[in-house]
Scaffold this active site. Structure first.
Site, PDB file in Angstrom:
ATOM      1  CE1 TYR A  56      -3.270  -2.916   0.448  1.00 47.65           C
ATOM      2  CE2 TYR A  56      -3.126  -2.596   2.707  1.00 47.65           C
ATOM      3  CZ  TYR A  56      -3.563  -3.398   1.413  1.00 47.65           C
ATOM      4  OH  TYR A  56      -4.505  -4.461   1.825  1.00 47.65           O
ATOM      5  CB  SER A 204     -13.959  -5.001  -0.198  1.00 46.98           C
ATOM      6  OG  SER A 204     -12.986  -4.314  -0.554  1.00 46.98           O
ATOM      7  CG  PHE A 210     -21.412   0.940  -5.508  1.00 49.09           C
ATOM      8  CD1 PHE A 210     -21.309   2.145  -6.076  1.00 49.09           C
ATOM      9  CD2 PHE A 210     -22.426   0.014  -5.930  1.00 49.09           C
ATOM     10  CE1 PHE A 210     -22.314   2.528  -7.101  1.00 49.09           C
ATOM     11  CE2 PHE A 210     -23.124   0.241  -6.705  1.00 49.09           C
ATOM     12  CZ  PHE A 210     -23.160   1.565  -7.443  1.00 49.09           C
TER      13      PHE A 210
END
Length: 327
Positions: A56, A204, A210
């Site tokens: 990352y 996630s 979303f």
């Protein structure tokens, strides 16, 4: 915050963890001061399971986490990963390395960047098909013997690989994407984990934001945000998946909670051996997410939610990314 064990008699971690990736990579711009404040606020609220990786940034996220926890190491159950190397596309782009000599090299780098003398949970970020899993995990086990690592994990591994790894050295956790619209793990991986008493760490869990309603179109995302080109957020797939997000939003409104809280409560309901690690780089979203731990969904609500959401359109990653999962 309550705790959950990573597998039978495994280490206790906070019921919800914090994914730190977006503070440094893949999700557009971030404010370092706000990110550090978010990590420290998580610790204040009992969310002590922090997740990062050497890729990352690369490397910058571990440095940021190291700075944030410098005076509070004893409060943290710290997880990081190795195995994915990033290079310019002209030099081959992303590669996977599970060689024993690289395991040690990567660990030493992470310890230095994180400013710690040990890592609580060390994952192989992606399985290297060129190296037998026994060799990679064997090298990881040496780090446990030396006190540099406490527990071992895998990420996005297949059921067969998990069995082979676990036979080499105890695996306490497998990290994979798991949410209302990413349920493939339920077919083979989750039953295997439960047979072996290994915990599932769900990344996630909000469908990359979303399902939480963080965005409805990729035009709302920063340049450089990888979701702009992710299959689920492109073209006809986005149109289809927007209906799923709408369903989550409507059901959340009926319950009087946010979409993020509803989606997280669903993941938490799937078993005490599952620990979601929603990522955020903002204190406000962190506090919203952690409140999901106080929710209880009835069986009727769970069935209604799963049935209403249905199946998403599009893969989780592009073609290259999909070739690196479930190996």
């Amino acid at each position: 915050m309550k705790t959950r064990a990573l597998g039978l008699h495994g280490p206790e971690v906070s019921e919800i963890g914090l994914g730190c990736m977006g503070m440094s990579a893949f999700y557009g711009s971030a404010d370092e001061a706000e990110s550090i404040a978010t990590i420290r606020r998580a610790l204040d609220l009992g969310c002590t399971f922090l997740d990062t990786s050497d890729m990352y940034g690369p490397h910058t996220n571990e440095e940021l986490v190291g700075e944030a926890i410098a005076s509070r190491r004893d409060e943290v159950f710290l997880a990081t990963k190795f195995g994915i190397k990033l290079a310019p596309r002209a030099e081959g782009g992303r590669t996977i390395d599970g060689r024993p000599e690289y395991v040690r090299e990567a660990c030493e780098g992470s310890l230095k960047r994180l400013r710690v003398d040990h890592i609580d949970l060390y994952y192989q970020h992606r399985v290297d098909p060129k190296v037998p899993i026994e060799e990679t995990v064997g090298a990881m086990s040496e780090l446990v013997e030396e006190g540099k690592v406490r527990f071992l994990g895998l990420s996005e591994a297949s059921a067969q690989t998990i069995r082979r790894a676990h036979a080499t050295h105890r695996i306490v956790a497998v990290q994979t994407e798991y949410s209302l619209w990413s349920r493939e793990v339920e077919q083979e991986v989750l039953p295997t984990l439960r047979e072996l008493n290994v915990g599932l760490v769900a990344y996630s869990p909000l469908g990359r934001g979303f399902l939480a309603g963080r965005f409805s179109s990729t035009e709302e995302l920063d340049e450089g945000d990888f979701r702009r080109s992710a299959p689920r957020f492109s073209g006809e797939n986005l149109e289809h998946n927007s209906k799923i997000a709408q369903v989550v939003r409507e059901l959340a409104e009926q319950r009087g909670v946010t979409p993020a809280q509803l989606a997280l409560a669903w993941v938490l309901s799937r078993g005490q051996d599952i620990i979601p690690i929603p990522g955020t780089k903002r204190v406000s979203y962190l506090e919203e997410n952690l409140a999901a731990a106080e929710m209880t969904l009835s069986e009727a609500e769970l069935e209604q939610l799963a049935e209403a959401v249905g199946s998403p359109a599009g893969d989780r990653y592009d073609e290259q990314g999909m070739r690196t999962v479930n190996l």
